[in-house]
Motif scaffolding. Structure first.
Motif, PDB file in Angstrom:
ATOM      1  N   ALA A  56      25.561   6.240 -18.305  1.00  0.00           N
ATOM      2  CA  ALA A  56      26.493   5.393 -19.062  1.00  0.00           C
ATOM      3  C   ALA A  56      26.312   3.936 -18.631  1.00  0.00           C
ATOM      4  CB  ALA A  56      27.922   5.858 -18.840  1.00  0.00           C
ATOM      5  N   ALA A  57      26.183   3.727 -17.296  1.00  0.00           N
ATOM      6  CA  ALA A  57      26.025   2.365 -16.781  1.00  0.00           C
ATOM      7  C   ALA A  57      24.683   1.778 -17.223  1.00  0.00           C
ATOM      8  CB  ALA A  57      26.125   2.369 -15.261  1.00  0.00           C
ATOM      9  N   LEU A  58      23.638   2.607 -17.189  1.00  0.00           N
ATOM     10  CA  LEU A  58      22.306   2.097 -17.550  1.00  0.00           C
ATOM     11  C   LEU A  58      22.221   1.739 -19.026  1.00  0.00           C
ATOM     12  CD1 LEU A  58      19.973   4.563 -15.585  1.00  0.00           C
ATOM     13  CD2 LEU A  58      20.190   2.100 -15.198  1.00  0.00           C
ATOM     14  N   THR A  59      22.851   2.545 -19.883  1.00  0.00           N
ATOM     15  CA  THR A  59      22.692   2.336 -21.343  1.00  0.00           C
ATOM     16  C   THR A  59      23.775   1.466 -21.941  1.00  0.00           C
ATOM     17  OG1 THR A  59      24.000   4.306 -21.857  1.00  0.00           O
ATOM     18  CG2 THR A  59      21.614   4.607 -21.680  1.00  0.00           C
ATOM     19  N   GLY A  60      24.944   1.409 -21.291  1.00  0.00           N
ATOM     20  CA  GLY A  60      26.073   0.707 -21.905  1.00  0.00           C
ATOM     21  C   GLY A  60      26.681   1.534 -23.037  1.00  0.00           C
ATOM     22  N   ASN A  61      26.248   2.775 -23.171  1.00  0.00           N
ATOM     23  CA  ASN A  61      26.796   3.680 -24.189  1.00  0.00           C
ATOM     24  C   ASN A  61      27.433   4.880 -23.506  1.00  0.00           C
ATOM     25  OD1 ASN A  61      25.977   2.333 -26.556  1.00  0.00           O
ATOM     26  ND2 ASN A  61      23.918   3.200 -26.424  1.00  0.00           N
ATOM     27  N   PRO A  62      28.473   5.478 -24.141  1.00  0.00           N
ATOM     28  CA  PRO A  62      29.015   6.704 -23.555  1.00  0.00           C
ATOM     29  C   PRO A  62      27.955   7.798 -23.534  1.00  0.00           C
ATOM     30  CG  PRO A  62      30.219   6.070 -25.570  1.00  0.00           C
ATOM     31  CD  PRO A  62      29.113   5.090 -25.393  1.00  0.00           C
ATOM     32  N   VAL A  63      28.027   8.657 -22.548  1.00  0.00           N
ATOM     33  CA  VAL A  63      27.059   9.760 -22.447  1.00  0.00           C
ATOM     34  C   VAL A  63      27.681  11.012 -23.063  1.00  0.00           C
ATOM     35  CG1 VAL A  63      25.915  11.278 -20.779  1.00  0.00           C
ATOM     36  CG2 VAL A  63      25.922   8.806 -20.440  1.00  0.00           C
ATOM     37  N   SER A  64      26.895  11.708 -23.869  1.00  0.00           N
ATOM     38  CA  SER A  64      27.441  12.886 -24.548  1.00  0.00           C
ATOM     39  C   SER A  64      27.009  14.145 -23.823  1.00  0.00           C
ATOM     40  CB  SER A  64      26.923  12.945 -25.987  1.00  0.00           C
ATOM     41  OG  SER A  64      26.879  11.662 -26.539  1.00  0.00           O
ATOM     42  N   CYS A  65      27.964  15.048 -23.617  1.00  0.00           N
ATOM     43  CA  CYS A  65      27.653  16.327 -22.970  1.00  0.00           C
ATOM     44  C   CYS A  65      28.267  17.480 -23.747  1.00  0.00           C
ATOM     45  CB  CYS A  65      28.242  16.377 -21.562  1.00  0.00           C
ATOM     46  SG  CYS A  65      27.730  15.008 -20.532  1.00  0.00           S
ATOM     47  N   ASP A  66      29.432  17.227 -24.337  1.00  0.00           N
ATOM     48  CA  ASP A  66      30.267  18.316 -24.806  1.00  0.00           C
ATOM     49  C   ASP A  66      30.291  18.380 -26.332  1.00  0.00           C
ATOM     50  OD1 ASP A  66      32.200  20.168 -25.215  1.00  0.00           O
ATOM     51  OD2 ASP A  66      33.835  19.019 -24.292  1.00  0.00           O
ATOM     52  N   LEU A  67      29.887  19.526 -26.853  1.00  0.00           N
ATOM     53  CA  LEU A  67      29.907  19.735 -28.305  1.00  0.00           C
ATOM     54  C   LEU A  67      31.326  19.669 -28.848  1.00  0.00           C
ATOM     55  CD1 LEU A  67      28.197  20.580 -30.796  1.00  0.00           C
ATOM     56  CD2 LEU A  67      28.438  22.951 -30.063  1.00  0.00           C
TER      57      LEU A  67
END
Ligand code: C5P
Length: 406
Positions: A56-67
């Protein structure tokens, strides 16, 4: 080249649960530095190796894990709409098996069945696992369906063994992403296109120049559309205030002589040349090194000499590309354009009545007639410069195809 291929591109990085998950951090960081827009999707098992907060920190985007995370949209479909390219790095035997067999039991495996863009799989696992009949059959099935498999490297594996199964270094993964972006198909796929755009500036002294009001919009629209159609595009651009089109290599020049030199560097290497630049026809014979003083002068004479004709010199290349030029005219538009087409050795000319409202320099729209080397004349209605670019490339594509069939 790397930066222009990745800049603005939307990349989904799928991270699955192998020890090489830590290497995905370097991959993601490299893509972000090259100005790509990156979304990371992690499997539950990947989260045992790397924290989602890192991505999340590297991309500046939320990270998706959960369907099942509550969202306003359907997450796996939104990911597919977003992605220009997808890479699964590292890809475990588990995700490879699920993807090959259409199993969709978490966000990443569900999204994989939804993507229509190129998908790259970078397997990383123990060498005996990699060599297993099941994994090999699954990789083969995926490759047959168009997935791009990055060959795992030989070397020291986390389990202490030495063999095939290592995730290749970031450079190899980035090269696979660039290659996938470049060869997404399209009618101009595999072709090399060179476009000139914008005005040129011909210096009188260090603070004065002769130029014209070209905005560069027409040439930039042609370059962007050619890239969308799968071509590898270089844009030689005079000074303009436009964003470089995505995926296009831009060579910035100022004067006609510089534009000529930049274009000549590609002699014999392009399939299509589109001269959309408003190249100055004349330049001051001498550009003063010092600012010319107006003190004590009521008039000034600037002696002008001709600049190189870029299109005419491209017409002498061997092999000669299909050549498209523009003709900005104020009267006898089509007749003058047809004459220019013959004189400069072009295959297609876009005749532009700059006297008409909504046409020519500066604006968003253009009103043109296409005249080609076999005498076909197509009068197009007033349309956006993007639509003119599309019509021009349709016709140029036909001319390239008819040449190839000869
Ligand atoms: O002769 P004219 O300048 O009207 O021709 C216009 C076409 O020739 C445009 O496609 C323009 O980009 C190209 N051109 C050129 N080099 C020049 C002048 C014009 O390539 N020195």
């Amino acid at each position: 080249m790397a930066e222009s291929t990745l800049r603005g591109r939307r990349i989904v990085v799928g991270v699955t649960g192998g020890i090489a998950a830590y290497k995905a951090c370097d991959l993601v960081s490299t893509l972000v530095k090259a100005e790509a827009d990156v979304q990371v999707v992690m499997t539950e098992n990947a989260r045992r190796f790397v924290g989602e907060i890192t991505f999340a920190a590297l991309t500046g985007n939320p990270v998706s894990c959960d369907l099942w995370a509550p969202r306003a949209d359907v997450h796996h479909v939104a990911l597919a709409d977003f992605a220009d390219v997808v890479i699964i790095a590292p890809a475990t035997a588990n995700i490879i098996g699920k993807y090959a067999n259409g199993i969709a039991d978490d966000l990443l495996s569900t999204a994989l069945l939804t993507f229509t863009c190129p998908v790259i799989i970078a397997p990383a696992m123990n060498s005996r696992m990699l060599a297993s009949a099941a994994v090999q059959a699954n990789l083969e099935a995926l490759a047959e369906r168009g997935a791009r498999i990055v060959e795992p490297e030989e070397g020291w594996l986390a389990c202490g063994e030495v063999g095939a199964g290592r995730l290749p270094d970031t450079g190899v993964l980035v090269a696979a992403i660039e290659e996938a972006l470049r060869s997404r198909g399209g009618p101009l796929s595999g072709l090399r296109v060179l476009v000139t755009a914008g005005p040129t500036r011909e210096p009188i002294d260090p603070v004065r120049f002769i130029s014209n009001p070209s905005s560069g919009r027409m040439g930039y629209a042609v370059a962007a559309e050619a890239e969308r159609r799968g071509a590898s595009v270089t844009l030689v651009s005079g000074p303009v205030s436009l964003e470089p089109p995505l995926g296009v290599e831009v060579v910035a020049v100022t004067s006609a002589a510089e534009m000529h030199e930049a274009v000549e560097a590609y002699a014999g290497e392009v399939d299509l040349f589109v001269g959309a630049a408003a190249v100055a026809d004349w330049r001051p014979a001498e550009a003063s090194g010092e600012k010319l003083s107006k003190d004590g002068r009521d008039e000034m004479t600037v002696r002008m000499v001709r600049t190189p004709d870029v299109i005419a010199s491209v017409a002498r290349w061997e092999p000669r590309p299909v050549i498209v030029g523009f003709a900005a005219e104020t009267r006898d538009v089509v007749a003058n354009a047809a004459e220019k087409l013959r004189r400069k050795g072009m295959d297609l000319i876009v005749a532009n009545d700059v006297g008409q409202p909504g046409a020519g320099f500066g604006g968003e729209t253009n009103k043109v007639t296409l005249v080609d080397v076999i005498g076909r004349e197509t009068d197009l209605p007033l349309m956006s410069k993007a639509a003119v670019a599309a019509a021009l490339l349709d016709r140029a594509g036909e001319l390239i195809a008819s040449r190839e069939s000869q």
